[in-house]
Design a protein around this motif. Structure first.
Motif, PDB file in Angstrom:
ATOM      1  N   THR A  52       0.831  -1.206   0.000  1.00 26.67           N
ATOM      2  CA  THR A  52       0.000   0.000   0.000  1.00 26.67           C
ATOM      3  C   THR A  52       0.866   1.258   0.000  1.00 26.67           C
ATOM      4  OG1 THR A  52      -1.753  -1.173   1.205  1.00 26.67           O
ATOM      5  CG2 THR A  52      -1.824   1.243   1.229  1.00 26.67           C
ATOM      6  N   GLN A  53       1.945   1.218   0.770  1.00 28.34           N
ATOM      7  CA  GLN A  53       2.861   2.358   0.835  1.00 28.34           C
ATOM      8  C   GLN A  53       3.472   2.638  -0.537  1.00 28.34           C
ATOM      9  OE1 GLN A  53       5.995   1.931   3.781  1.00 28.34           O
ATOM     10  NE2 GLN A  53       7.359   3.244   2.608  1.00 28.34           N
ATOM     11  N   PHE A  54       3.902   1.577  -1.234  1.00 26.72           N
ATOM     12  CA  PHE A  54       4.494   1.759  -2.562  1.00 26.72           C
ATOM     13  C   PHE A  54       3.462   2.321  -3.546  1.00 26.72           C
ATOM     14  CE2 PHE A  54       7.405  -2.016  -1.390  1.00 26.72           C
ATOM     15  CZ  PHE A  54       8.311  -1.152  -0.778  1.00 26.72           C
ATOM     16  N   ALA A  55       2.217   1.822  -3.436  1.00 26.30           N
ATOM     17  CA  ALA A  55       1.164   2.317  -4.315  1.00 26.30           C
ATOM     18  C   ALA A  55       0.913   3.801  -4.074  1.00 26.30           C
ATOM     19  CB  ALA A  55      -0.114   1.518  -4.090  1.00 26.30           C
ATOM     20  N   GLN A  56       0.923   4.220  -2.811  1.00 32.40           N
ATOM     21  CA  GLN A  56       0.707   5.631  -2.495  1.00 32.40           C
ATOM     22  C   GLN A  56       1.829   6.491  -3.065  1.00 32.40           C
ATOM     23  OE1 GLN A  56      -2.087   7.072  -0.776  1.00 32.40           O
ATOM     24  NE2 GLN A  56      -1.087   8.745  -1.878  1.00 32.40           N
ATOM     25  N   ILE A  57       3.068   5.980  -3.011  1.00 30.81           N
ATOM     26  CA  ILE A  57       4.193   6.717  -3.592  1.00 30.81           C
ATOM     27  C   ILE A  57       3.965   6.909  -5.083  1.00 30.81           C
ATOM     28  CG2 ILE A  57       6.664   6.592  -4.156  1.00 30.81           C
ATOM     29  CD1 ILE A  57       7.063   5.111  -1.491  1.00 30.81           C
ATOM     30  N   GLY A  58       3.474   5.855  -5.755  1.00 31.42           N
ATOM     31  CA  GLY A  58       3.186   5.957  -7.173  1.00 31.42           C
ATOM     32  C   GLY A  58       2.144   7.030  -7.465  1.00 31.42           C
ATOM     33  N   LEU A  59       1.093   7.071  -6.667  1.00 33.97           N
ATOM     34  CA  LEU A  59       0.055   8.083  -6.848  1.00 33.97           C
ATOM     35  C   LEU A  59       0.602   9.487  -6.573  1.00 33.97           C
ATOM     36  CD1 LEU A  59      -2.965   6.252  -5.204  1.00 33.97           C
ATOM     37  CD2 LEU A  59      -2.667   6.763  -7.634  1.00 33.97           C
ATOM     38  N   ASP A  60       1.427   9.590  -5.535  1.00 33.72           N
ATOM     39  CA  ASP A  60       2.014  10.889  -5.205  1.00 33.72           C
ATOM     40  C   ASP A  60       2.897  11.414  -6.327  1.00 33.72           C
ATOM     41  OD1 ASP A  60       0.739  10.751  -2.773  1.00 33.72           O
ATOM     42  OD2 ASP A  60       2.514  10.122  -1.638  1.00 33.72           O
ATOM     43  N   LYS A  61       3.468  10.490  -7.116  1.00 36.73           N
ATOM     44  CA  LYS A  61       4.322  10.899  -8.231  1.00 36.73           C
ATOM     45  C   LYS A  61       3.527  11.223  -9.491  1.00 36.73           C
ATOM     46  CE  LYS A  61       8.815   8.910  -7.137  1.00 36.73           C
ATOM     47  NZ  LYS A  61       9.959   8.205  -7.738  1.00 36.73           N
ATOM     48  N   GLY A  62       2.207  11.102  -9.401  1.00 33.52           N
ATOM     49  CA  GLY A  62       1.373  11.504 -10.532  1.00 33.52           C
ATOM     50  C   GLY A  62       0.746  10.380 -11.313  1.00 33.52           C
ATOM     51  N   ALA A  63       0.776   9.145 -10.773  1.00 34.81           N
ATOM     52  CA  ALA A  63       0.143   8.033 -11.473  1.00 34.81           C
ATOM     53  C   ALA A  63      -1.352   8.297 -11.637  1.00 34.81           C
ATOM     54  CB  ALA A  63       0.364   6.724 -10.717  1.00 34.81           C
ATOM     55  N   LEU A  64      -1.909   7.960 -12.804  1.00 41.22           N
ATOM     56  CA  LEU A  64      -3.339   8.139 -13.049  1.00 41.22           C
ATOM     57  C   LEU A  64      -4.174   7.211 -12.181  1.00 41.22           C
ATOM     58  CD1 LEU A  64      -3.497   8.390 -16.945  1.00 41.22           C
ATOM     59  CD2 LEU A  64      -3.849  10.233 -15.299  1.00 41.22           C
ATOM     60  N   GLY A  65      -3.613   6.056 -11.888  1.00 36.72           N
ATOM     61  CA  GLY A  65      -4.339   5.087 -11.096  1.00 36.72           C
ATOM     62  C   GLY A  65      -3.487   3.881 -10.781  1.00 36.72           C
ATOM     63  N   ILE A  66      -4.117   2.906 -10.143  1.00 35.77           N
ATOM     64  CA  ILE A  66      -3.421   1.713  -9.671  1.00 35.77           C
ATOM     65  C   ILE A  66      -4.094   0.474 -10.239  1.00 35.77           C
ATOM     66  CG2 ILE A  66      -2.855   0.334  -7.618  1.00 35.77           C
ATOM     67  CD1 ILE A  66      -1.308   2.927  -7.750  1.00 35.77           C
ATOM     68  N   ILE A  67      -3.280  -0.487 -10.664  1.00 34.23           N
ATOM     69  CA  ILE A  67      -3.756  -1.849 -10.905  1.00 34.23           C
ATOM     70  C   ILE A  67      -3.112  -2.714  -9.831  1.00 34.23           C
ATOM     71  CG2 ILE A  67      -3.833  -3.820 -12.466  1.00 34.23           C
ATOM     72  CD1 ILE A  67      -3.616  -1.920 -14.800  1.00 34.23           C
ATOM     73  N   SER A  68      -3.929  -3.430  -9.068  1.00 32.55           N
ATOM     74  CA  SER A  68      -3.392  -4.223  -7.969  1.00 32.55           C
ATOM     75  C   SER A  68      -4.026  -5.606  -7.936  1.00 32.55           C
ATOM     76  CB  SER A  68      -3.626  -3.515  -6.632  1.00 32.55           C
ATOM     77  OG  SER A  68      -5.012  -3.353  -6.401  1.00 32.55           O
ATOM     78  N   GLU A  69      -3.369  -6.510  -7.199  1.00 35.03           N
ATOM     79  CA  GLU A  69      -3.876  -7.874  -7.069  1.00 35.03           C
ATOM     80  C   GLU A  69      -5.000  -7.967  -6.045  1.00 35.03           C
ATOM     81  OE1 GLU A  69      -0.239 -10.799  -7.597  1.00 35.03           O
ATOM     82  OE2 GLU A  69       0.401  -9.004  -6.519  1.00 35.03           O
ATOM     83  N   THR A  70      -4.997  -7.066  -5.069  1.00 35.02           N
ATOM     84  CA  THR A  70      -6.004  -7.034  -4.024  1.00 35.02           C
ATOM     85  C   THR A  70      -6.460  -5.591  -3.821  1.00 35.02           C
ATOM     86  OG1 THR A  70      -4.317  -6.765  -2.311  1.00 35.02           O
ATOM     87  CG2 THR A  70      -4.997  -9.021  -2.832  1.00 35.02           C
ATOM     88  N   ASP A  71      -7.515  -5.415  -3.059  1.00 39.00           N
ATOM     89  CA  ASP A  71      -8.029  -4.080  -2.770  1.00 39.00           C
ATOM     90  C   ASP A  71      -7.121  -3.409  -1.742  1.00 39.00           C
ATOM     91  OD1 ASP A  71      -9.406  -1.789  -2.243  1.00 39.00           O
ATOM     92  OD2 ASP A  71     -11.328  -2.773  -1.817  1.00 39.00           O
TER      93      ASP A  71
END
Length: 499
Positions: A52-71
């Motif tokens: 979750t922490q890594f995903a948040q870093i991605g969003l903070d860097k401007g990612a449009l969204g997330i594709i993940s294996e779980t919610d």
């Protein structure tokens, strides 16, 4: 809004939308995310709590969204449990749609020991037939002879597809790839049309990840289930050969299964082996003919590796007799039974880091040694602790003297590693030295090795670093051996590279 989406349906969407989506995909390392991209947040095996922490870093860097294996609890997320298995095929489709190229024919090899050597020998054999062949694995990725260091034996799916496409753009007709158990189980090779697959052997390794030897073997067997497979090459001397053969036999593509062994039951039989310090000579019998092979490689297992490589290259469309004629020109992979000669002493650097691999290296060199056979080895930190005393037992059973030293302690306390290596071991009947500084251990072996001795420095092979407390320090066993030899002969330390 969180959307659960079986992303297999994406190709059915508007092609432009699909390609645009794939163009924005990025692998699971948040440091590489850029504005406007979509971050694939794969669950971390070593640090699942940080996904979750890594995903948040991605969003903070401007990612449009997330594709993940779980919610993971984010808005604007696509949740696809199979994303890890699908991303390689997506990337391949995107690359071919935006920059079409004739893909390299993929030849892959799996097994505990021998993957690196076989894949490298296949690439060398094809290069000697004037064919451009990429190689991908532990000792580097690239088109021979130009390789760049690799972060993993089998790269993540997106990176792997990017490189394969790049190699094809450079004119590579073939790609010889190592297929690790991790890579197979995690779908990193999905999207690859593997044409020929080879299996060398299986022994205890990576149980910290797979849990059991059976699960480890099942992961290896996945290589023989690829839909494009035409030929399976299998070492029938191995205890898990039947599992691999059954996997190939159940494949709906009905691949041809070819076996190799010293047994007459094999399709390719090895016999009449003669060993020397310059390599080995042996006979190879097939259903059609019999050949004499002069190999510059040391060790019985390198005869097996070479035969597997010859079969793969032959099945790729080349004449076996012509391939065998080029065998004396083979070099093999760096750090795999790599020889440093000093007058009448032999120093061998090898990657052997499992009990079976160390046993095989030492056992095969017994056929050559005139005096004493030394073993210098350590065990890596943050890995399977159960194999550590087995490594020590393997060394004691095959060599004397034995030197226990460090390998890559990583973040583990070295005291624990050395305690595990010595757990319930009786050293009373052996000459054993414990020198924890690996450089000093190598110096000691070079200083004290006598005429006719063979010294094996095992565990790190091609690696040019030693990882301590999570930091990689420059260290190369080959360079250290040569430097110690030069110092003994009062020569300048020319082995050290400039920094």
């Amino acid at each position: 809004m969180v959307v659960w989406l079986p992303l297999q349906c994406l190709p059915e969407l508007c092609k432009n939308l699909y390609i645009n989506l794939l163009k924005r995909l990025r692998p699971s390392h948040s440091r590489y995310v850029q504005q406007g991209q979509i971050f694939i947040a794969l669950t971390s095996y070593s640090q699942p709590e940080k996904t979750t922490q890594f995903a948040q870093i991605g969003l903070d860097k401007g990612a449009l969204g997330i594709i993940s294996e779980t919610d993971l609890g984010f808005e604007s997320a696509l949740i696809c449990p199979d994303v890890r298995q699908l991303m390689g095929q997506w990337q391949k489709q995107y690359l071919q749609a935006t920059s079409p190229v004739k893909a390299a024919r993929i030849l892959a090899v799996t097994g505990t020991n021998g993957k690196t050597t076989i894949s490298r020998l296949v690439a060398e054999l094809l290069a000697l037939q004037n064919k451009k062949c990429a190689v991908m694995g532990t000792t580097g990725n690239g088109i021979l002879p130009n390789l760049e260091a690799s972060s993993h034996t089998t790269l993540d799916a997106l990176h792997l597809q990017n490189l394969l496409h790049d190699f094809a753009m450079q004119g590579a007709e073939f790609a010889s790839i190592e297929a690790s158990s991790h890579g197979l189980e995690q779908g990193r090779l999905n999207g690859c049309d593997i044409e020929i697959a080879a299996y060398s052997n299986l022994s205890r390794d990576h149980l910290d990840y797979h849990g059991t030897l059976e699960a480890y073997a099942e992961a290896k067997a996945l290589l023989f289930k690829f839909a494009a497979l035409k030929v399976a090459v299998i070492n029938i001397d191995d205890a898990h050969a039947d599992l691999m053969m059954n996997a190939a036999s159940s494949n709906l593509s009905h691949p041809k299964v070819l076996t190799y062994s010293t047994s007459k039951a094999a399709d390719y039989q090895v016999f009449g082996i003669k060993y020397s310090l310059d390599g080995a000579t042996f006979h190879l019998k097939t259903a059609k003919a019999e050949f004499t092979v002069n190999s510059p490689l040391l060790g019985h297992f390198n005869i097996e590796n070479l035969v597997a490589s010859l079969i793969v290259a032959e099945q790729a469309g080349f004449d076996l007799k012509q391939l065998i004629a080029t065998v004396p020109d083979l070099k093999g992979a760096p750090g795999r039974m790599q020889v440093i000669r000093d007058q009448d002493r032999l120093f061998v650097v090898d990657y052997a880091h499992t009990p079976d691999a160390l046993t095989q290296v030492l056992k095969t060199l017994k056929r050559h040694v005139e005096n004493q056979l030394w073993a210098v080895f350590g065990c890596g930190g943050d890995r399977d602790r159960g194999k550590r005393p087995l490594m020590t037992k393997a060394a004691l059973e095959q060599a004397n003297p034995v030197m226990i030293t460090s390998d890559n302690p990583r973040t583990e306390n070295p005291e624990q590693i050395f305690a595990d290596m010595k757990h319930e071991i009786d050293f009373s009947q052996h000459e054993v030295h414990e020198i924890r500084d690996r450089r000093e251990a190598i110096k000691y072996a070079v200083k004290h090795a006598q005429s006719g001795d063979i010294v094996v420095i095992a565990g790190k092979g091609h690696e040019n670093y030693q990882e301590i407390d999570g930091v990689r320090h420059w260290f190369d066993d080959v360079v250290e051996v040569q430097s110690a030899i030069d110092a003994q002969h009062h020569k300048p330390n020319s082995a050290y590279p400039a920094h």
